[in-house]
Design an enzyme around this catalytic site. Structure first.
Site, PDB file in Angstrom:
ATOM      1  N   ARG A  61       0.824  -1.218   0.000  1.00  0.00           N
ATOM      2  CA  ARG A  61       0.000   0.000   0.000  1.00  0.00           C
ATOM      3  C   ARG A  61       0.854   1.261   0.000  1.00  0.00           C
ATOM      4  O   ARG A  61       0.437   2.308  -0.485  1.00  0.00           O
ATOM      5  CB  ARG A  61      -0.903  -0.032   1.244  1.00  0.00           C
ATOM      6  N   TYR A 116     -14.713  21.455 -12.013  1.00  0.00           N
ATOM      7  CA  TYR A 116     -15.324  20.178 -12.420  1.00  0.00           C
ATOM      8  C   TYR A 116     -16.468  19.856 -11.447  1.00  0.00           C
ATOM      9  O   TYR A 116     -16.282  19.917 -10.222  1.00  0.00           O
ATOM     10  CB  TYR A 116     -14.203  19.129 -12.366  1.00  0.00           C
ATOM     11  N   ASP A 188      -6.349  22.285 -10.330  1.00  0.00           N
ATOM     12  CA  ASP A 188      -6.543  21.162 -11.247  1.00  0.00           C
ATOM     13  C   ASP A 188      -5.869  21.556 -12.565  1.00  0.00           C
ATOM     14  O   ASP A 188      -6.334  22.450 -13.282  1.00  0.00           O
ATOM     15  CB  ASP A 188      -8.046  20.921 -11.440  1.00  0.00           C
ATOM     16  N   LYS A 213      -6.724  11.132 -17.997  1.00  0.00           N
ATOM     17  CA  LYS A 213      -6.801  11.850 -19.280  1.00  0.00           C
ATOM     18  C   LYS A 213      -5.493  11.694 -20.054  1.00  0.00           C
ATOM     19  O   LYS A 213      -5.219  10.647 -20.577  1.00  0.00           O
ATOM     20  CB  LYS A 213      -7.153  13.325 -19.053  1.00  0.00           C
TER      21      LYS A 213
HETATM   22  C1  LIG Z   1     -10.905  18.726 -15.164  1.00  0.00           C
HETATM   23  C2  LIG Z   1     -11.147  17.383 -14.578  1.00  0.00           C
HETATM   24  N1  LIG Z   1     -10.615  17.109 -13.392  1.00  0.00           N
HETATM   25  C3  LIG Z   1     -10.814  15.920 -12.796  1.00  0.00           C
HETATM   26  C4  LIG Z   1     -11.571  14.939 -13.395  1.00  0.00           C
HETATM   27  C5  LIG Z   1     -11.792  13.643 -12.673  1.00  0.00           C
HETATM   28  O1  LIG Z   1     -10.984  12.636 -13.163  1.00  0.00           O
HETATM   29  P1  LIG Z   1     -11.400  11.113 -13.019  1.00  0.00           P
HETATM   30  O2  LIG Z   1     -12.465  10.893 -14.046  1.00  0.00           O
HETATM   31  O3  LIG Z   1     -10.143  10.371 -13.256  1.00  0.00           O
HETATM   32  O4  LIG Z   1     -11.922  10.928 -11.631  1.00  0.00           O
HETATM   33  C6  LIG Z   1     -12.135  15.175 -14.642  1.00  0.00           C
HETATM   34  C7  LIG Z   1     -12.930  14.114 -15.308  1.00  0.00           C
HETATM   35  O5  LIG Z   1     -13.536  14.303 -16.326  1.00  0.00           O
HETATM   36  C8  LIG Z   1     -11.928  16.432 -15.243  1.00  0.00           C
HETATM   37  O6  LIG Z   1     -12.464  16.740 -16.431  1.00  0.00           O
END
Ligand SMILES: Cc1ncc(COP(=O)(O)O)c(C=O)c1O
Length: 397
Positions: A61, A116, A188, A213
């Site tokens: 872990r 988001y 982010d 992504k």
């Molecule tokens: C800008 C952004 N941050 C975070 C996330 C979350 O990522 P995950 O889908 O891997 O949880 C997304 C998902 O679409 C996103 O568009």
């Protein structure tokens, strides 16, 4: 091969660092990549070593050589101000762990209105339950966020550009206002990745990526990463360890494998994205294209000042037209899949509406909105596909 940073070679550019970072073939019999350690228990040499925790690795872990390879690669990519990287099982887990690492009951956080959606849900539900309050702020506020800071504001959260609405935030101005009041800055940075935007150079303390992504890049893995500077690293690491959050090594390997080609993929996403965005901007059906790399986009000046490239994700606004006609446009596309997420090799198109998730600002784009992810297909084929979509839109009017 020795990839350590502490030698006297000239600094490497991001395109090189994604290829070289975290690699140590000598530790793996010369093989280019580390093996995938499927591991939970680590055996110690003796009872005394066990009691004293004397072992390079302690428990699955807590990480394996595979985990460490991705952490180090990302740390090198972020640059010298990065004190450590935590890997999480999704982008959303990275966001929630990063936020949890900076707050206590009774604190207050400022979160961009363009965040988001599930980030907001985390704040509104989990943080509220823990006694932490959230104020959403206009993503374009810049230094004016200072006026929203409260006595107990511990963190300011950014997402630039917003991944649906594409407002560009003045990161340095917001970070300056936050630091002046002792708050930490979280961002982010999934859209640009550290290849195109270096968060720590602009005052960010915790930089988040949905590795799902562009790091993964192939729509086959869920992954999240949080990179922290010295001010934020220890509490991030302790929070992630205490919550027992970890990522399976098969998924870490997919992240590592994806990372090695992220530079060339992003360059292609940028080039093709710009070509499609320029083409769309000329279409009579379109009111506006929301792509910071495009000169006509309101965030272009900040993008030019702070970013060195753009990814393949952007939105556009139709001139007023029935949603049913927009749906006909989307349903006609054969190269653009209709589905969530982005950053893979394939193109995507989704309808969206931010109206119900905004609280600090009003979402009034003036027509239906669609978000595109421009993938790695031949860009002229993508334009041809969109052209057929516009024919379907005209027929459905
Ligand atoms: C800008 C952004 N941050 C975070 C996330 C979350 O990522 P995950 O889908 O891997 O949880 C997304 C998902 O679409 C996103 O568009």
């Amino acid at each position: 091969m020795n990839d350590s940073n502490n030698d006297d070679r000239p600094p490497r550019r991001p395109g090189t660092r994604v290829v070289t970072g975290g690699r140590d073939p000598a530790s793996f019999h010369g093989f280019v990549n580390p093996p995938v350690y499927h591991a939970s228990t680590v055996l110690y040499r003796s009872a005394a070593d066990y009691v004293a925790h004397r072992s390079r690795y302690q428990y699955g872990r807590r990480g394996t050589p595979t985990t460490e390879a991705l952490e180090l690669a990302l740390q090198e990519l972020e640059g010298p101000q990065c004190a450590g990287v935590a890997l999480l099982p999704s982008g959303l887990a990275a966001i929630s762990a990063a936020l949890l690492s900076v707050v206590h009951a009774g604190d207050h956080v400022l979160v961009t209105d363009s965040a988001y959606g599930p980030t907001r849900t985390f704040c509104d539900q989990i943080l509220t339950r823990l006694g932490v309050t959230t104020t959403y702020y206009d993503p374009l506020a810049g230094a004016a966020v200072a006026a929203l800071m409260q006595e107990n504001t511990r963190a300011v959260y950014l997402e630039s550009p917003g991944s649906l609405s594409f407002e560009m935030q003045d990161v340095a101005a917001i970070a300056g206002a936050a630091h002046a009041r002792g708050a930490l800055v979280l961002m982010d940075n999934t859209w640009a990745s550290p290849i195109y935007f270096r968060p720590f150079d602009h005052g960010v303390d915790l930089a988040i990526q949905a590795g799902t992504k562009y790091i993964g890049g192939h729509s086959d893995v869920m992954l999240g990463t949080v990179s922290a500077n010295q001010a934020a690293w220890e509490r991030l690491r302790d929070t992630v360890h205490t919550l027992g959050l970890c990522v399976g090594t098969d998924d870490i390997y997919l992240g590592l494998r994806g990372l090695r080609t992220m530079g060339v993929r992003l360059a292609q996403h940028h080039q093709a994205g710009l070509k499609v965005a320029r083409w769309l901007a000329e279409r009579p059906e379109i009111a506006r294209v929301l792509y910071p790399a495009l000169q006509s986009c309101p965030g272009h000046a900040i993008w030019r000042r702070d970013f060195s490239g753009a990814s393949g994700l952007f939105s556009f606004v139709f001139k007023p037209v029935a949603q049913s006609a927009v749906n006909a446009f989307l349903n006609e596309l054969s190269l653009f899949g209709i589905g969530p997420s982005w950053g893979g090799f394939e193109s995507l198109a989704i309808p969206f509406d931010c109206t119900s998730i905004r609280t600090a600002t009003k979402w009034a784009p003036g027509g239906p909105t669609v978000r595109l992810h421009i993938g790695l297909e031949d860009v002229d084929d993508l334009i041809g596909d969109l052209e057929r979509g516009f024919a379907a839109l005209a027929a459905a009017r």
